[in-house]
Design a protein around this motif. Structure first.
Motif, PDB file in Angstrom:
ATOM      1  N   ARG A   1      -0.632  13.275   2.486  1.00 22.03           N
ATOM      2  CA  ARG A   1       0.761  13.506   2.461  1.00 22.03           C
ATOM      3  C   ARG A   1       1.291  11.862   1.769  1.00 22.03           C
ATOM      4  NH1 ARG A   1       5.768  14.188   0.883  1.00 22.03           N
ATOM      5  NH2 ARG A   1       5.642  12.573   3.330  1.00 22.03           N
ATOM      6  N   SER A   2       1.828  12.147   2.373  1.00 24.25           N
ATOM      7  CA  SER A   2       3.173   9.884   2.747  1.00 24.25           C
ATOM      8  C   SER A   2       1.911   9.444   1.791  1.00 24.25           C
ATOM      9  CB  SER A   2       3.427   9.493   3.679  1.00 24.25           C
ATOM     10  OG  SER A   2       1.629   9.165   4.563  1.00 24.25           O
ATOM     11  N   GLY A   3       0.397   8.950   2.370  1.00 23.55           N
ATOM     12  CA  GLY A   3       0.017   8.211   1.294  1.00 23.55           C
ATOM     13  C   GLY A   3       0.099   8.511   0.104  1.00 23.55           C
ATOM     14  N   THR A   4      -0.416   9.501  -0.590  1.00 23.47           N
ATOM     15  CA  THR A   4      -0.199   9.937  -1.950  1.00 23.47           C
ATOM     16  C   THR A   4       0.922   9.716  -2.528  1.00 23.47           C
ATOM     17  OG1 THR A   4       0.161  12.246  -1.680  1.00 23.47           O
ATOM     18  CG2 THR A   4      -2.137  11.494  -2.256  1.00 23.47           C
ATOM     19  N   THR A   5       2.373   9.644  -2.062  1.00 27.02           N
ATOM     20  CA  THR A   5       3.658  10.342  -2.472  1.00 27.02           C
ATOM     21  C   THR A   5       3.722   8.590  -3.406  1.00 27.02           C
ATOM     22  OG1 THR A   5       4.357  10.471  -0.561  1.00 27.02           O
ATOM     23  CG2 THR A   5       4.399  12.865  -1.994  1.00 27.02           C
ATOM     24  N   LEU A   6       4.206   7.929  -2.137  1.00 23.36           N
ATOM     25  CA  LEU A   6       3.778   6.541  -1.203  1.00 23.36           C
ATOM     26  C   LEU A   6       3.201   5.368  -2.106  1.00 23.36           C
ATOM     27  CD1 LEU A   6       5.861   4.029  -0.168  1.00 23.36           C
ATOM     28  CD2 LEU A   6       3.932   4.077   1.125  1.00 23.36           C
ATOM     29  N   ILE A   7       1.766   5.748  -3.011  1.00 24.62           N
ATOM     30  CA  ILE A   7       0.971   4.881  -3.247  1.00 24.62           C
ATOM     31  C   ILE A   7       1.737   4.912  -5.168  1.00 24.62           C
ATOM     32  CG2 ILE A   7      -1.242   4.662  -4.139  1.00 24.62           C
ATOM     33  CD1 ILE A   7      -2.001   4.814  -1.414  1.00 24.62           C
ATOM     34  N   THR A   8       1.746   6.138  -5.149  1.00 25.35           N
ATOM     35  CA  THR A   8       1.727   7.313  -6.897  1.00 25.35           C
ATOM     36  C   THR A   8       3.828   7.027  -6.907  1.00 25.35           C
ATOM     37  OG1 THR A   8       0.232   8.955  -6.387  1.00 25.35           O
ATOM     38  CG2 THR A   8       1.834   8.348  -8.003  1.00 25.35           C
ATOM     39  N   ALA A   9       4.020   6.446  -6.097  1.00 31.52           N
ATOM     40  CA  ALA A   9       5.692   5.789  -6.597  1.00 31.52           C
ATOM     41  C   ALA A   9       5.766   4.601  -6.658  1.00 31.52           C
ATOM     42  CB  ALA A   9       6.664   6.169  -5.491  1.00 31.52           C
ATOM     43  N   LEU A  10       4.251   3.595  -5.366  1.00 29.93           N
ATOM     44  CA  LEU A  10       4.662   1.693  -6.056  1.00 29.93           C
ATOM     45  C   LEU A  10       3.883   2.135  -7.396  1.00 29.93           C
ATOM     46  CD1 LEU A  10       3.747   0.568  -2.841  1.00 29.93           C
ATOM     47  CD2 LEU A  10       5.392   0.972  -3.449  1.00 29.93           C
ATOM     48  N   ALA A  11       2.580   2.136  -7.949  1.00 28.43           N
ATOM     49  CA  ALA A  11       1.972   2.629  -8.943  1.00 28.43           C
ATOM     50  C   ALA A  11       2.484   2.846 -10.571  1.00 28.43           C
ATOM     51  CB  ALA A  11       0.865   3.495  -8.835  1.00 28.43           C
ATOM     52  N   ILE A  12       4.162   2.802 -10.365  1.00 31.10           N
ATOM     53  CA  ILE A  12       4.575   3.500 -11.522  1.00 31.10           C
ATOM     54  C   ILE A  12       5.744   3.055 -11.657  1.00 31.10           C
ATOM     55  CG2 ILE A  12       3.715   6.516 -11.713  1.00 31.10           C
ATOM     56  CD1 ILE A  12       6.692   7.254 -10.168  1.00 31.10           C
ATOM     57  N   GLY A  13       6.047   1.749 -10.135  1.00 28.60           N
ATOM     58  CA  GLY A  13       6.939   0.998 -10.725  1.00 28.60           C
ATOM     59  C   GLY A  13       7.966   0.771  -9.663  1.00 28.60           C
ATOM     60  N   ILE A  14       8.333   1.764  -9.004  1.00 33.67           N
ATOM     61  CA  ILE A  14       9.751   2.259  -7.697  1.00 33.67           C
ATOM     62  C   ILE A  14       9.670   0.649  -6.901  1.00 33.67           C
ATOM     63  CG2 ILE A  14      10.806   3.630  -6.894  1.00 33.67           C
ATOM     64  CD1 ILE A  14       9.389   5.563  -8.320  1.00 33.67           C
ATOM     65  N   GLU A  15      10.418   0.777  -6.399  1.00 36.97           N
ATOM     66  CA  GLU A  15      10.986  -1.093  -5.487  1.00 36.97           C
ATOM     67  C   GLU A  15       9.919  -0.161  -3.803  1.00 36.97           C
ATOM     68  OE1 GLU A  15      14.620  -1.861  -5.047  1.00 36.97           O
ATOM     69  OE2 GLU A  15      15.053  -0.521  -4.731  1.00 36.97           O
ATOM     70  N   ARG A  16       9.807  -0.693  -3.682  1.00 35.53           N
ATOM     71  CA  ARG A  16       8.613  -0.543  -2.405  1.00 35.53           C
ATOM     72  C   ARG A  16      10.509   0.357  -0.908  1.00 35.53           C
ATOM     73  NH1 ARG A  16       4.491  -3.027   1.497  1.00 35.53           N
ATOM     74  NH2 ARG A  16       3.889  -3.470  -0.106  1.00 35.53           N
ATOM     75  N   LYS A  17      11.121  -0.006  -1.090  1.00 37.12           N
ATOM     76  CA  LYS A  17      12.529   0.503  -0.411  1.00 37.12           C
ATOM     77  C   LYS A  17      12.529   1.462  -0.789  1.00 37.12           C
ATOM     78  CE  LYS A  17      17.113   0.388   1.539  1.00 37.12           C
ATOM     79  NZ  LYS A  17      18.048  -1.000   1.268  1.00 37.12           N
ATOM     80  N   THR A  18      12.687   1.858  -2.064  1.00 40.51           N
ATOM     81  CA  THR A  18      12.824   4.113  -2.293  1.00 40.51           C
ATOM     82  C   THR A  18      11.697   4.386  -2.192  1.00 40.51           C
ATOM     83  OG1 THR A  18      14.638   2.324  -4.119  1.00 40.51           O
ATOM     84  CG2 THR A  18      13.738   4.663  -4.780  1.00 40.51           C
ATOM     85  N   ALA A  19      10.707   4.030  -2.988  1.00 40.18           N
ATOM     86  CA  ALA A  19       9.628   4.288  -2.737  1.00 40.18           C
ATOM     87  C   ALA A  19       9.233   4.923  -1.547  1.00 40.18           C
ATOM     88  CB  ALA A  19       7.987   4.038  -2.844  1.00 40.18           C
ATOM     89  N   VAL A  20       9.542   4.350   0.083  1.00 39.84           N
ATOM     90  CA  VAL A  20       9.381   4.966   0.954  1.00 39.84           C
ATOM     91  C   VAL A  20      10.381   5.702   1.295  1.00 39.84           C
ATOM     92  CG1 VAL A  20       9.698   3.906   3.680  1.00 39.84           C
ATOM     93  CG2 VAL A  20       8.422   2.850   1.588  1.00 39.84           C
ATOM     94  N   ARG A  21      11.631   5.670   1.026  1.00 36.68           N
ATOM     95  CA  ARG A  21      12.787   6.917   0.859  1.00 36.68           C
ATOM     96  C   ARG A  21      12.686   8.204   0.563  1.00 36.68           C
ATOM     97  NH1 ARG A  21      18.341   6.742  -1.834  1.00 36.68           N
ATOM     98  NH2 ARG A  21      19.457   8.072  -0.745  1.00 36.68           N
ATOM     99  N   PHE A  22      12.071   7.881  -0.601  1.00 38.48           N
ATOM    100  CA  PHE A  22      11.477   9.118  -1.423  1.00 38.48           C
ATOM    101  C   PHE A  22      10.958  10.131  -0.979  1.00 38.48           C
ATOM    102  CE2 PHE A  22       9.788  11.188  -4.890  1.00 38.48           C
ATOM    103  CZ  PHE A  22      10.926  12.315  -5.660  1.00 38.48           C
ATOM    104  N   SER A  23       9.181   9.464   0.190  1.00 40.92           N
ATOM    105  CA  SER A  23       8.287   9.537   0.345  1.00 40.92           C
ATOM    106  C   SER A  23       9.000  10.464   1.930  1.00 40.92           C
ATOM    107  CB  SER A  23       7.326   8.895   0.567  1.00 40.92           C
ATOM    108  OG  SER A  23       6.446   9.675   1.377  1.00 40.92           O
ATOM    109  N   PHE A  24       9.137   9.780   2.155  1.00 37.09           N
ATOM    110  CA  PHE A  24       9.965  10.499   3.743  1.00 37.09           C
ATOM    111  C   PHE A  24      11.067  11.439   3.586  1.00 37.09           C
ATOM    112  CE2 PHE A  24       9.107   6.475   6.014  1.00 37.09           C
ATOM    113  CZ  PHE A  24       8.658   7.263   7.054  1.00 37.09           C
ATOM    114  N   LEU A  25      12.666  11.779   2.396  1.00 34.69           N
ATOM    115  CA  LEU A  25      12.781  12.918   2.035  1.00 34.69           C
ATOM    116  C   LEU A  25      12.628  13.664   1.488  1.00 34.69           C
ATOM    117  CD1 LEU A  25      15.878  10.851   1.017  1.00 34.69           C
ATOM    118  CD2 LEU A  25      16.297  11.832   2.868  1.00 34.69           C
ATOM    119  N   LEU A  26      11.079  13.793   0.467  1.00 30.93           N
ATOM    120  CA  LEU A  26      10.016  14.582  -0.144  1.00 30.93           C
ATOM    121  C   LEU A  26      10.355  15.861   1.390  1.00 30.93           C
ATOM    122  CD1 LEU A  26       9.469  15.837  -2.399  1.00 30.93           C
ATOM    123  CD2 LEU A  26       8.082  14.235  -2.769  1.00 30.93           C
ATOM    124  N   SER A  27       8.793  15.003   1.994  1.00 32.15           N
ATOM    125  CA  SER A  27       8.726  15.952   2.910  1.00 32.15           C
ATOM    126  C   SER A  27       8.973  16.727   3.868  1.00 32.15           C
ATOM    127  CB  SER A  27       7.921  14.594   4.639  1.00 32.15           C
ATOM    128  OG  SER A  27       9.022  14.435   5.167  1.00 32.15           O
TER     129      SER A  27
END
Length: 273
Positions: A169-195
């Motif tokens: 779950r964390s992998g798919t959200t993190l990978i997808t967020a990074l792939a669509i151009g979201i910065e790493r810090k925001t992608a990690v935060r969004f992935s954690f909060l989405l959990s």
């Protein structure tokens, strides 16, 4: 389940829930190795509730800021909270997409949980995508204030893949967020909060299992111990991943997924183990 197994399951769940290596796959593999078959959903609920409480505690300031911002924007029309409102709205949209699609594929979960080919293959794909995402050189990445509703939709859609053990779950959200151009810090935060809403929602939907006497399925002391161990190691896992991503790459997680995936496919047979 005995005390030793309770501790092992708690450690593995806590560390793997938020790392891009699929906690579900690890729990299923442990069940095969220990020859444990959990009747009902009580044990899974216990582990997931512990994990979600850990992420709420760790991100308590973010959670409070988002809830307060959404309230002030909607009720008091405070335009200064627009960014917090939109970020919260994106979390809601991504959760809704995951929930709706998750219901559609729920009937196939039993097959996924019993197939080494599916679990191992999903781990290999997770490793592959982790490698690919690290090879992409971004000239520009978007911050939290630059996210869009489409970003939330795409991440929520990708998160649905986590119904397959091995597709983290964390992998798919993190990978997808990074792939669509979201910065790493925001992608990690969004992935954690989405959990938080995703894990909490799935646990609430299954809470009837406990109400119907789910605690009778095992040692209550072992269940409580698993909860405590999971909570502690979830905190450790969250802190470790955030620190790791600040200075290291995802390659190492990819290698781990490749190794585990091959072991599952070629050496693990739940009918024999």
């Amino acid at each position: 389940m005995n005390i030793f197994e309770a501790i092992i399951f708690g450690i593995v769940q806590g560390l793997s829930e938020f790392l891009p290596i699929s906690s579900t796959a690890h729990i299923v593999i442990l069940q095969w190795l220990f020859g444990t078959d959990f009747e009902g959903l009580t044990f899974e609920i216990i582990l997931h509730v512990a994990s979600v409480l850990a992420v709420i505690l760790y991100f308590r300031h973010d959670v409070y800021a988002i809830i307060r911002g959404m309230f002030r924007f909607l009720v008091h029309k405070d335009t200064g909270e627009r960014a917090a409102f939109l970020f919260g709205l994106y979390l809601i949209v991504a959760t809704a997409i995951t929930g709706a699609l998750g219901i559609l594929v729920e009937g196939h979960a039993e097959y996924f949980l019993s197939s080494p080919i599916v679990i191992g293959g999903a781990l290999l794909l997770t490793g592959l995508f982790l490698l690919i995402i690290e090879r992409i050189n971004y000239q520009y990445t978007r911050s939290a204030n630059e996210m869009t509703m489409l970003d939330a939709f795409v991440v929520g859609l990708a998160q649905t893949l986590a119904v397959i053990p091995g597709a983290s779950r964390s992998g798919t959200t993190l990978i997808t967020a990074l792939a669509i151009g979201i910065e790493r810090k925001t992608a990690v935060r969004f992935s954690f909060l989405l959990s938080i809403p995703v894990i909490a929602g799935s646990s609430l939907l299954a809470i009837g299992d406990i109400a119907q006497g789910g605690f009778a399925e095992g040692n209550v002391a072992a269940l409580i111990l698993s909860f405590i161990v999971t909570f502690i190691f979830s905190i450790i896992g969250i802190r470790w991943l955030i620190q790791w991503l600040e200075k290291s790459k995802l390659y190492y997680f990819a290698i781990y997924c490749f190794i585990l995936g091959f072991i599952v496919i070629f050496f693990l047979d739940p009918a024999v183990v």
